[in-house]
Design a protein around this motif. Sequence first.
Motif, PDB file in Angstrom:
ATOM      1  N   THR A  33     112.660  86.876  72.255  1.00 55.32           N
ATOM      2  CA  THR A  33     111.411  86.389  72.924  1.00 55.32           C
ATOM      3  C   THR A  33     110.336  87.494  72.164  1.00 55.32           C
ATOM      4  N   ILE A  34     109.092  87.108  72.703  1.00 54.39           N
ATOM      5  CA  ILE A  34     107.930  87.919  71.892  1.00 54.39           C
ATOM      6  C   ILE A  34     108.081  89.384  72.729  1.00 54.39           C
ATOM      7  N   PRO A  35     108.052  89.794  73.995  1.00 55.23           N
ATOM      8  CA  PRO A  35     108.605  91.008  74.334  1.00 55.23           C
ATOM      9  C   PRO A  35     109.291  91.644  73.822  1.00 55.23           C
ATOM     10  N   GLU A  36     110.612  90.955  73.660  1.00 50.13           N
ATOM     11  CA  GLU A  36     111.778  91.629  72.793  1.00 50.13           C
ATOM     12  C   GLU A  36     111.449  92.026  71.615  1.00 50.13           C
ATOM     13  N   LEU A  37     110.716  91.084  70.807  1.00 49.49           N
ATOM     14  CA  LEU A  37     110.028  91.256  69.431  1.00 49.49           C
ATOM     15  C   LEU A  37     109.264  92.621  69.364  1.00 49.49           C
ATOM     16  N   HIS A  38     108.549  92.647  70.360  1.00 47.70           N
ATOM     17  CA  HIS A  38     107.427  93.716  70.212  1.00 47.70           C
ATOM     18  C   HIS A  38     108.231  94.906  70.587  1.00 47.70           C
ATOM     19  N   ALA A  39     109.341  95.268  71.223  1.00 47.76           N
ATOM     20  CA  ALA A  39     110.056  96.370  71.471  1.00 47.76           C
ATOM     21  C   ALA A  39     110.624  96.695  70.230  1.00 47.76           C
ATOM     22  N   ALA A  54      99.381 101.066  63.042  1.00 49.29           N
ATOM     23  CA  ALA A  54     100.109 101.304  64.122  1.00 49.29           C
ATOM     24  C   ALA A  54     100.310  99.516  64.428  1.00 49.29           C
ATOM     25  N   VAL A  55     101.315  99.088  65.278  1.00 45.97           N
ATOM     26  CA  VAL A  55     101.681  97.641  65.570  1.00 45.97           C
ATOM     27  C   VAL A  55     100.661  97.714  66.520  1.00 45.97           C
ATOM     28  N   GLY A  73     104.443 115.449  68.058  1.00 51.13           N
ATOM     29  CA  GLY A  73     105.325 114.083  67.898  1.00 51.13           C
ATOM     30  C   GLY A  73     106.670 114.273  68.940  1.00 51.13           C
ATOM     31  N   LYS A  74     106.948 115.294  69.634  1.00 55.79           N
ATOM     32  CA  LYS A  74     108.132 115.066  70.456  1.00 55.79           C
ATOM     33  C   LYS A  74     107.622 114.921  71.986  1.00 55.79           C
ATOM     34  N   ALA A  75     108.256 113.877  72.699  1.00 49.62           N
ATOM     35  CA  ALA A  75     107.812 113.789  73.811  1.00 49.62           C
ATOM     36  C   ALA A  75     108.368 115.052  74.683  1.00 49.62           C
ATOM     37  N   LYS A  76     108.123 115.424  75.984  1.00 48.73           N
ATOM     38  CA  LYS A  76     108.474 116.352  76.774  1.00 48.73           C
ATOM     39  C   LYS A  76     109.242 115.746  77.509  1.00 48.73           C
ATOM     40  N   GLY A  77     108.967 114.615  78.301  1.00 53.01           N
ATOM     41  CA  GLY A  77     110.041 113.915  79.039  1.00 53.01           C
ATOM     42  C   GLY A  77     111.101 113.120  78.262  1.00 53.01           C
ATOM     43  N   LYS A  78     111.849 112.547  79.115  1.00 53.24           N
ATOM     44  CA  LYS A  78     113.029 111.436  78.379  1.00 53.24           C
ATOM     45  C   LYS A  78     112.413 110.154  77.943  1.00 53.24           C
ATOM     46  N   SER A  79     112.563 110.122  76.716  1.00 47.97           N
ATOM     47  CA  SER A  79     112.076 108.811  76.131  1.00 47.97           C
ATOM     48  C   SER A  79     112.821 107.581  76.978  1.00 47.97           C
ATOM     49  N   LYS A  80     111.880 106.415  76.979  1.00 46.92           N
ATOM     50  CA  LYS A  80     112.512 105.265  77.486  1.00 46.92           C
ATOM     51  C   LYS A  80     113.179 104.238  76.378  1.00 46.92           C
ATOM     52  N   LYS A  81     114.247 103.881  76.699  1.00 47.20           N
ATOM     53  CA  LYS A  81     114.809 102.995  75.638  1.00 47.20           C
ATOM     54  C   LYS A  81     113.791 101.486  75.789  1.00 47.20           C
ATOM     55  N   ALA A  82     113.594 101.008  74.582  1.00 53.79           N
ATOM     56  CA  ALA A  82     113.249  99.582  74.270  1.00 53.79           C
ATOM     57  C   ALA A  82     113.825  98.546  74.782  1.00 53.79           C
ATOM     58  N   TYR A  83     115.157  98.830  74.896  1.00 50.20           N
ATOM     59  CA  TYR A  83     116.064  97.558  75.234  1.00 50.20           C
ATOM     60  C   TYR A  83     116.874  98.178  76.475  1.00 50.20           C
ATOM     61  N   THR A  84     117.626  97.257  77.085  1.00 49.31           N
ATOM     62  CA  THR A  84     118.656  97.462  78.114  1.00 49.31           C
ATOM     63  C   THR A  84     119.853  97.622  77.643  1.00 49.31           C
ATOM     64  N   PRO A  85     120.733  98.624  77.560  1.00 48.23           N
ATOM     65  CA  PRO A  85     121.692  98.910  77.153  1.00 48.23           C
ATOM     66  C   PRO A  85     123.071  97.816  77.713  1.00 48.23           C
ATOM     67  N   LYS A  86     123.822  97.670  77.138  1.00 47.23           N
ATOM     68  CA  LYS A  86     125.050  96.761  77.894  1.00 47.23           C
ATOM     69  C   LYS A  86     125.440  97.695  78.657  1.00 47.23           C
ATOM     70  N   LYS A  87     126.081  96.958  79.721  1.00 47.34           N
ATOM     71  CA  LYS A  87     126.985  97.653  80.984  1.00 47.34           C
ATOM     72  C   LYS A  87     128.467  97.892  80.218  1.00 47.34           C
ATOM     73  N   LYS A  88     128.877  98.965  80.269  1.00 41.63           N
ATOM     74  CA  LYS A  88     130.436  99.381  79.901  1.00 41.63           C
ATOM     75  C   LYS A  88     131.369  98.770  81.132  1.00 41.63           C
ATOM     76  N   ILE A  89     132.331  98.039  80.468  1.00 45.44           N
ATOM     77  CA  ILE A  89     133.334  97.434  81.465  1.00 45.44           C
ATOM     78  C   ILE A  89     134.314  98.433  81.552  1.00 45.44           C
ATOM     79  N   PRO A  90     134.792  98.938  82.675  1.00 44.62           N
ATOM     80  CA  PRO A  90     135.794  99.989  82.615  1.00 44.62           C
ATOM     81  C   PRO A  90     137.157  99.084  82.400  1.00 44.62           C
ATOM     82  N   PRO A  91     138.143 100.043  82.023  1.00 43.37           N
ATOM     83  CA  PRO A  91     139.379  99.232  81.860  1.00 43.37           C
ATOM     84  C   PRO A  91     140.043  98.991  83.181  1.00 43.37           C
TER      85      PRO A  91
END
Length: 137
Positions: A33-39, A54-55, A73-91
């Motif tokens: 989607t467009i927001p995913e492409l933007h990220a 710049a984009v 160039g280094k952010a002081k706080g934690k950087s936010k991810k542009a995507y949502t990581p997959k949830k790990k399925i426990p064994p």
Amino acid sequence: MPPVLGVHLILTSLSKDYDGFVMNYNMHSMGKTIPELHAMLKQAEKGLPKKTPAVLTIKEGKIQKRKPQAGSGKAKGKSKKAYTPKKKIPPPAKKEHPAKDMACHHCGQIGHWRRNCVLYLEELKKGKAGSTSTSGT
């Protein structure tokens, strides 16, 4: 406007610095989607040389040029991810006594495995004792 047309319009309007990104996107037929492409474009922009413009970013329905960040160039706080990581399925949880419900392949009784079967172990001992005595004569 259909989302596919919007994505195509965005990809064709990018500069030559993004040719590798566009080629990779088209080869893998991502269909984002467009927001995913933007990220993804913001993520790809981090790997480009500094002299690249710049984009465009989208804020409140308006298109504005992105301003470079002040500082080293280094952010002081934690950087936010542009995507949502997959949830790990426990064994699956391990059973405490897996042999409790299984039947022995040697004697057929339920409650133990062949490697723990008394009859099988006795036959093994007899077989080893018998093979050593016959080979010695």
